[in-house]
Scaffold this active site. Structure first.
Site, PDB file in Angstrom:
ATOM      1  N   ASP A 140      -7.373   5.716  -4.831  1.00  0.00           N
ATOM      2  CA  ASP A 140      -6.306   5.428  -3.951  1.00  0.00           C
ATOM      3  C   ASP A 140      -4.829   6.473  -3.738  1.00  0.00           C
ATOM      4  OD1 ASP A 140      -5.873   3.310  -1.899  1.00  0.00           O
ATOM      5  OD2 ASP A 140      -4.454   2.799  -2.358  1.00  0.00           O
ATOM      6  N   GLU A 179      -9.324   8.912  -2.228  1.00  0.00           N
ATOM      7  CA  GLU A 179      -8.542   8.801  -0.685  1.00  0.00           C
ATOM      8  C   GLU A 179      -7.742  10.038  -0.614  1.00  0.00           C
ATOM      9  OE1 GLU A 179      -5.568   8.091   1.527  1.00  0.00           O
ATOM     10  OE2 GLU A 179      -4.591   6.830  -0.587  1.00  0.00           O
ATOM     11  N   ASP A 214      -9.143  -0.836   4.853  1.00  0.00           N
ATOM     12  CA  ASP A 214      -7.769  -0.962   5.743  1.00  0.00           C
ATOM     13  C   ASP A 214      -7.886  -0.858   7.448  1.00  0.00           C
ATOM     14  OD1 ASP A 214      -5.962  -2.026   3.071  1.00  0.00           O
ATOM     15  OD2 ASP A 214      -5.065   0.444   2.919  1.00  0.00           O
TER      16      ASP A 214
END
Length: 496
Positions: free
Chosen positions: A298, A345, A398
């Site tokens: 992430d 990401e 998300d």
């Protein structure tokens, strides 16, 4: 690392079916693995596995440990089978929902039974279990000792953050550490017992998945929570002041249309870490890959450069870009661990520097059609333009679900989407699943919500909100054969 052309489904552990108000590592997890097997999928992706807290909205991205497992995921029925609980003790209350997690109720219920199971273990465990527990404590001592003490201290100080503990234990003075280890010995052992239960159940589940050729994709938040065992136990890893309080915290800068974000996580002292060959990070990766086969990093941008905000500043604009560890970090870790099976990401701050770092190590980046401009020819987030070295997601934890996203599109964007995909939108979830599966992306991922074609009420998280997130669950009946068969056909047709 080179990945095969393959596909999978995202579903966090808390969203699994199960009787105790939350998903766990028991039969509901195995049922989902069976669903993936019937659907001919090869990957199961989920959020971070660490302990969560109500003060942080139960977010798995604000955990009290980068190493520990979430006690709420422990399967109580397994503890019945081991003889540490009775069937009557794990009978679920009538108010436990199969569709949503009530974290307060679940925490109260599970904590009491985990404590009872520990007491039963202490009194009556056989030699094999005692030896297995001792072996786990020895093998994982590097993190479990600090985590168990940290968690016991949190209870001792009425759940106060470690920054508000008495100075001697806040700064880990040796005499205070020894005193609290003696005073809280039983509580410390209890927290180790819970981690042993999690670990042993996880290994059983991982073996079950491996027998069906399903790889586990974990998630690695680049930052750890401020109120965590990691920051308390390893202050030298982070940019703290002489009194162990954060000097700088993480966030993102203002961009056109927003004010930026101040996350509040302490940033790393990369210079000190480099001097120690990134030892804490190597330990973190070793633990992670004891649990999963692949990991999504992430906020990969933070390894290239990171936005650092003075701790006393509330405005994200007060921060500045600082250099991350870059290629040297991954070269060092690769030298210790070998091939690095990472997805990254790379959304939001995609510039030449981060692309170069990503591509140097062959890490597939992310492509999400919900970020596409459907009226712009060749837009990078349209599935027909995904590069091979990428992971295509229909949705993420998300974003909205596909149906929710589609309902929120402007008429013009919706018309352009219809034109690009050759659809009328009646089954928009499956239209986008097929588009992502048919893309050149080496890995294609969807969510359980998108497979079921459900709307915004089922989205997992709304970034920037503090309540109502991480609660959605899939009932067991929705892991249906017809859904699995349809996904299997798409997967077969697109050679995944």
């Amino acid at each position: 690392m080179q990945f095969e052309r393959q596909s999978g489904v995202f579903l966090h552990l808390t969203s699994l079916p199960g009787p105790h108000g939350i998903g766990d590592l028991g039969s509901g997890a195995r049922a989902f693995v069976d669903f993936l097997d019937r659907a001919d999928q090869s990957l199961w992706q989920f959020c971070p596995l660490g302990p969560t807290a109500s003060i942080h909205g139960n977010s798995p991205y604000q955990s009290s440990s980068a190493f520990a497992g979430n006690p709420l995921l422990v399967d109580l029925r397994d503890l019945v089978d081991r003889g540490y609980l009775t069937a009557a003790e794990v009978e679920p209350p009538d108010d436990f929902s199969q569709q949503h997690v009530n974290y307060d109720r679940v925490t109260e219920f599970k904590q009491r039974r985990l404590r009872t199971a520990y007491e039963s273990f202490d009194e009556s465990a056989d030699e094999a279990d005692r030896n297995a527990f001792a072996e786990f404590c020895d093998r994982e001592a590097g993190w479990v000792d600090d985590y168990a003490l940290f968690t016991a201290l949190k209870a001792e100080f009425d759940d106060a953050g470690w920054m508000d503990w008495p100075d001697d234990i806040r700064t880990r003075e040796p005499a205070a550490m020894e005193r609290y280890r003696e005073d809280l010995a039983d509580d410390i052992r209890y927290h180790k017992f819970v981690q042993w239960c999690f670990d042993s159940q996880w290994q059983t589940l991982a073996e079950y998945a491996a027998e069906r050729d399903i790889g586990l994709v974990g998630d690695l938040p680049i930052y750890v929570g401020l109120d965590s065992a990691d920051v308390w136990a390893y202050p030298e890893v982070f940019r703290l002041d002489d009194d162990h309080y954060p000097a700088e915290v993480a966030g993102v800068p203002p961009n056109p249309g927003d004010d930026g974000q101040r996350w509040g996580n302490p940033v790393y002292d990369w210079e000190t870490l480099r001097e120690n060959d990134y030892g804490w990070w190597v330990d973190r990766f070793e633990r992670l890959f004891d649990l999963v086969d692949i990991a999504r990093i992430d906020h990969f941008k933070g390894f290239d450069e990171f936005w650092s905000i003075p701790a006393e500043a509330e405005d994200p604009a007060a921060g500045q870009w600082r250099d991350g560890p870059g290629a040297h970090f991954f070269e060092t870790v690769e030298g210790r661990l070998g091939d690095l099976p990472f997805f990254v990401e790379d959304l939001g701050f995609l510039d030449e520097s981060i692309v170069a770092l990503r591509d140097q190590f062959g890490f597939p980046g992310m492509r999400v059609p919900q970020y596409a401009d459907w009226c712009e020819e060749g837009h990078m987030y349209q599935p027909m333009h995904y590069p091979e070295q990428s992971v295509g997601y229909t949705s993420t934890h998300d974003t909205d679900t596909i149906v929710g996203y589609y309902r929120g599109l402007s008429d013009r964007q919706r018309d352009c989407l219809h034109y690009n995909l050759g659809t009328d939108g009646d089954e928009i979830s499956w239209d986008l699943i097929e588009a992502v599966w048919n893309s050149n992306a080496v890995v294609a991922m969807t969510t359980m919500q998108d497979l079921l074609g459900i709307g915004s009420d089922a989205r997992f998280n709304v970034p920037g909100t503090a309540t109502g997130n991480w609660e959605w669950r899939v009932p067991a009946d929705d892991l249906a054969d017809d859904v699995a068969e349809r996904l299997r056909r798409v997967t077969d047709r697109t050679i995944r």
